[in-house]
Write an enzyme that holds these catalytic residues in place. Structure first.
Site, PDB file in Angstrom:
ATOM      1  NE  ARG A 135     -31.652  57.626  15.159  1.00 17.15           N
ATOM      2  CZ  ARG A 135     -32.636  58.315  14.428  1.00 17.15           C
ATOM      3  NH1 ARG A 135     -32.393  59.560  13.615  1.00 17.15           N
ATOM      4  NH2 ARG A 135     -33.766  58.053  14.329  1.00 17.15           N
ATOM      5  CB  SER A 146     -33.504  52.363  18.044  1.00 24.85           C
ATOM      6  OG  SER A 146     -34.852  53.043  17.648  1.00 24.85           O
ATOM      7  CD  GLU A 150     -30.119  55.008  17.777  1.00 27.81           C
ATOM      8  OE1 GLU A 150     -30.620  54.783  16.967  1.00 27.81           O
ATOM      9  OE2 GLU A 150     -30.244  55.602  18.633  1.00 27.81           O
TER      10      GLU A 150
HETATM   11  C1  FAD Z   1     -37.395  55.453  25.498  1.00 28.58           C
HETATM   12  C2  FAD Z   1     -36.313  56.036  24.277  1.00 28.58           C
HETATM   13  C3  FAD Z   1     -36.481  56.546  23.180  1.00 28.58           C
HETATM   14  C4  FAD Z   1     -35.803  57.101  22.558  1.00 28.58           C
HETATM   15  N1  FAD Z   1     -36.278  57.719  21.228  1.00 28.58           N
HETATM   16  C5  FAD Z   1     -35.119  58.352  20.469  1.00 28.58           C
HETATM   17  C6  FAD Z   1     -35.586  58.797  18.950  1.00 28.58           C
HETATM   18  O1  FAD Z   1     -36.648  58.663  18.570  1.00 28.58           O
HETATM   19  N2  FAD Z   1     -34.664  59.246  18.179  1.00 28.58           N
HETATM   20  C7  FAD Z   1     -33.334  59.439  18.577  1.00 28.58           C
HETATM   21  O2  FAD Z   1     -32.681  59.913  17.691  1.00 28.58           O
HETATM   22  N3  FAD Z   1     -32.841  58.807  19.767  1.00 28.58           N
HETATM   23  C8  FAD Z   1     -33.885  58.475  20.709  1.00 28.58           C
HETATM   24  N4  FAD Z   1     -33.346  57.983  21.794  1.00 28.58           N
HETATM   25  C9  FAD Z   1     -31.935  57.907  22.254  1.00 28.58           C
HETATM   26  C10 FAD Z   1     -31.784  59.352  23.095  1.00 28.58           C
HETATM   27  O3  FAD Z   1     -32.874  59.570  23.750  1.00 28.58           O
HETATM   28  C11 FAD Z   1     -31.092  60.302  22.333  1.00 28.58           C
HETATM   29  O4  FAD Z   1     -29.915  59.911  21.896  1.00 28.58           O
HETATM   30  C12 FAD Z   1     -30.818  61.431  23.371  1.00 28.58           C
HETATM   31  O5  FAD Z   1     -30.298  62.613  22.501  1.00 28.58           O
HETATM   32  C13 FAD Z   1     -29.627  61.142  24.260  1.00 28.58           C
HETATM   33  O6  FAD Z   1     -29.519  62.270  25.252  1.00 28.58           O
HETATM   34  P1  FAD Z   1     -28.755  62.144  26.748  1.00 28.58           P
HETATM   35  O7  FAD Z   1     -28.709  63.330  27.163  1.00 28.58           O
HETATM   36  O8  FAD Z   1     -29.455  61.071  27.420  1.00 28.58           O
HETATM   37  O9  FAD Z   1     -27.178  61.544  26.246  1.00 28.58           O
HETATM   38  P2  FAD Z   1     -26.197  60.490  27.000  1.00 28.58           P
HETATM   39  O10 FAD Z   1     -26.945  59.244  26.836  1.00 28.58           O
HETATM   40  O11 FAD Z   1     -25.979  61.046  28.306  1.00 28.58           O
HETATM   41  O12 FAD Z   1     -24.978  60.723  26.078  1.00 28.58           O
HETATM   42  C14 FAD Z   1     -25.062  60.155  24.729  1.00 28.58           C
HETATM   43  C15 FAD Z   1     -23.670  60.446  24.079  1.00 28.58           C
HETATM   44  O13 FAD Z   1     -23.545  61.841  24.052  1.00 28.58           O
HETATM   45  C16 FAD Z   1     -22.745  62.402  24.623  1.00 28.58           C
HETATM   46  N5  FAD Z   1     -22.744  63.740  25.475  1.00 28.58           N
HETATM   47  C17 FAD Z   1     -24.128  63.964  25.997  1.00 28.58           C
HETATM   48  N6  FAD Z   1     -24.082  65.200  26.363  1.00 28.58           N
HETATM   49  C18 FAD Z   1     -22.953  66.022  25.705  1.00 28.58           C
HETATM   50  C19 FAD Z   1     -22.588  67.038  25.716  1.00 28.58           C
HETATM   51  N7  FAD Z   1     -23.001  68.456  26.346  1.00 28.58           N
HETATM   52  N8  FAD Z   1     -21.238  67.464  24.955  1.00 28.58           N
HETATM   53  C20 FAD Z   1     -20.524  66.553  24.457  1.00 28.58           C
HETATM   54  N9  FAD Z   1     -21.090  64.943  24.408  1.00 28.58           N
HETATM   55  C21 FAD Z   1     -22.116  64.916  24.963  1.00 28.58           C
HETATM   56  C22 FAD Z   1     -22.312  61.456  25.812  1.00 28.58           C
HETATM   57  O14 FAD Z   1     -20.802  61.657  26.176  1.00 28.58           O
HETATM   58  C23 FAD Z   1     -22.511  60.024  24.969  1.00 28.58           C
HETATM   59  O15 FAD Z   1     -21.327  59.727  24.208  1.00 28.58           O
HETATM   60  C24 FAD Z   1     -34.220  57.130  22.840  1.00 28.58           C
HETATM   61  C25 FAD Z   1     -33.950  56.640  23.977  1.00 28.58           C
HETATM   62  C26 FAD Z   1     -35.007  56.076  24.979  1.00 28.58           C
HETATM   63  C27 FAD Z   1     -34.310  55.612  26.233  1.00 28.58           C
END
Ligand code: FAD
Length: 350
Positions: A178, A250, A346
């Site tokens: 992570r 998480s 996280e």
């Molecule tokens: C129901 C649920 C289940 C989940 N299950 C998992 C799981 O099984 N495993 C897991 O690892 N995670 C899980 N997650 C967490 C999440 O889905 C992941 O971390 C996902 O990759 C976040 O993507 P996002 O586009 O929503 O990022 P955001 O929430 O929009 O951003 C997260 C971070 O990434 C940065 N960021 C986003 N895009 C970019 C970019 N293009 N360039 C630079 N920085 C960027 C943002 O600034 C922020 O710091 C879960 C979340 C939920 C709600």
């Protein structure tokens, strides 16, 4: 309202800068949040145009993908880049692997589905993780025994220090559990595309207990699509749908302890759930630790701990970041007090 004329900053005229963008629909916790300025990024060429103004004016900035791993405050000062770069294409293939380049704004689950539909297995264990492909490397998303870094060939990112695009190898990304260089240096890189290398000699990854149990009665090895379906079914039974109950999956990382600490903990708590790591350390199940402290299902105002999984904190309606982070601190203190272990949060607090 287009605020090109009202911000006092000299934005490139082609940039769609907006003022006071509401982000409730753009974060999976469903918190009310307003971005002072925002800009939807649909092409990589917009990034240097935007960042030259942002960096020279020293205004606060951040990138938002799907908002599924962030805790947003009510007000986000400066500018928020809303990542929507699309497109996915097979760029090369040989006898050993296929390389696919994917825009940072492509929905992750849609890309996993697309890859299987094109006969390219490898990502099926990571099905149904919310968010964008560009955010997947940030915390090196992982699930059911697979981490996305296992399948990344390179990352295209705008380096705000060099003010130029760079192509980064997995080694340069410093991937860990992570974690990555992107999470450790949040104000440095903006990812515009991710290139995956999916090996042709596909091997199913079924070592994770939930998947082993799911296929225990089956004699033949399951297909990639069967694993994809199984992962979707297991996840839907375990995790709340953010469209129904706001959450970020998480909320805490599974903490890591040394062999000596583990022995002491198991003497005191023989039922503790632990996972050995290849480096000799051990991970503890954070959800089990929180559950043992009696938090499953508790409510604090408009936020709480999910009744079926203590690792998931939820917005029960009109919750806000301050309330949720207060509950997180309460949980951290209780776990530290009882087990002597610090739980690390996280999601990213913006
Ligand atoms: C129901 C649920 C289940 C989940 N299950 C998992 C799981 O099984 N495993 C897991 O690892 N995670 C899980 N997650 C967490 C999440 O889905 C992941 O971390 C996902 O990759 C976040 O993507 P996002 O586009 O929503 O990022 P955001 O929430 O929009 O951003 C997260 C971070 O990434 C940065 N960021 C986003 N895009 C970019 C970019 N293009 N360039 C630079 N920085 C960027 C943002 O600034 C922020 O710091 C879960 C979340 C939920 C709600």
């Amino acid at each position: 309202m287009n605020s090109n004329q009202t911000t006092g900053l000299n934005w490139d005229a082609s940039l769609p800068i907006l003022r006071d963008t509401q982000l409730r629909e753009r974060n999976s916790l469903g918190f009310a949040a307003t971005a002072e300025l925002s800009c939807v990024i649909r092409g990589a060429e917009q990034i240097p145009l935007l960042m030259s103004t942002v960096l020279s004016a020293c205004i606060p900035w951040r990138v938002l993908g799907g908002g599924s791993n962030v805790v947003l405050p009510a007000h986000l000062p400066g500018i928020t880049l809303l990542m929507e770069i699309g497109g996915q294409a097979i760029i090369s293939t040989d006898q050993t692997a296929t390389q696919i380049r994917v825009g940072a704004g492509v929905n992750w689950h849609a890309f996993v589905t697309w890859s299987l539909m094109h006969g390219l297995p490898g990502l099926e264990n990571l099905a149904l993780i919310p968010g964008t492909t560009g955010a997947a490397p940030i915390q090196n998303i992982g699930a059911y025994g697979v981490e996305v870094s296992d399948l990344i060939q390179s990352i295209t990112a705008f380096d705000c220090t060099a003010q130029a695009f760079v192509e980064m190898t997995p080694d340069a990304c410093q991937f860990a559990y992570r974690d990555s260089i992107f999470k450790r240096q949040p104000q440095r890189y903006i990812i515009s595309a991710v290139t995956f290398s999916l090996p042709k000699n596909w091997v199913p990854q079924l070592q994770y207990a939930d998947l082993t149990n799911f296929f225990s009665s089956q004699k033949n090895l399951p297909s990639p699509t069967a694993i994809f379906d199984a992962v979707c079914t297991i996840r839907q039974n375990k995790l709340p749908d953010p469209k129904v109950i706001g959450n970020v999956g998480s909320f805490f990382k599974n903490p890591s302890v040394s062999q000596i600490q583990l022995t002491q903990l198991l003497n005191a708590f023989p039922k503790m759930i632990t996972y050995p790591q290849s480096n000799g350390s051990h991970k503890l199940a954070a959800g089990w630790l929180i559950d043992q402290c009696g938090f499953k299902g508790v409510q604090r105002g408009a936020v709480g701990v999910y009744e079926k999984q203590a690792l998931v904190l939820v917005n029960l309606g009109k919750g806000a970041a301050t309330e949720l982070l207060a509950l997180a601190s309460e949980i951290q203190a209780a776990v530290q007090d009882r087990f002597g272990v610090l739980l690390e949060i996280e999601p990213v607090r913006m």
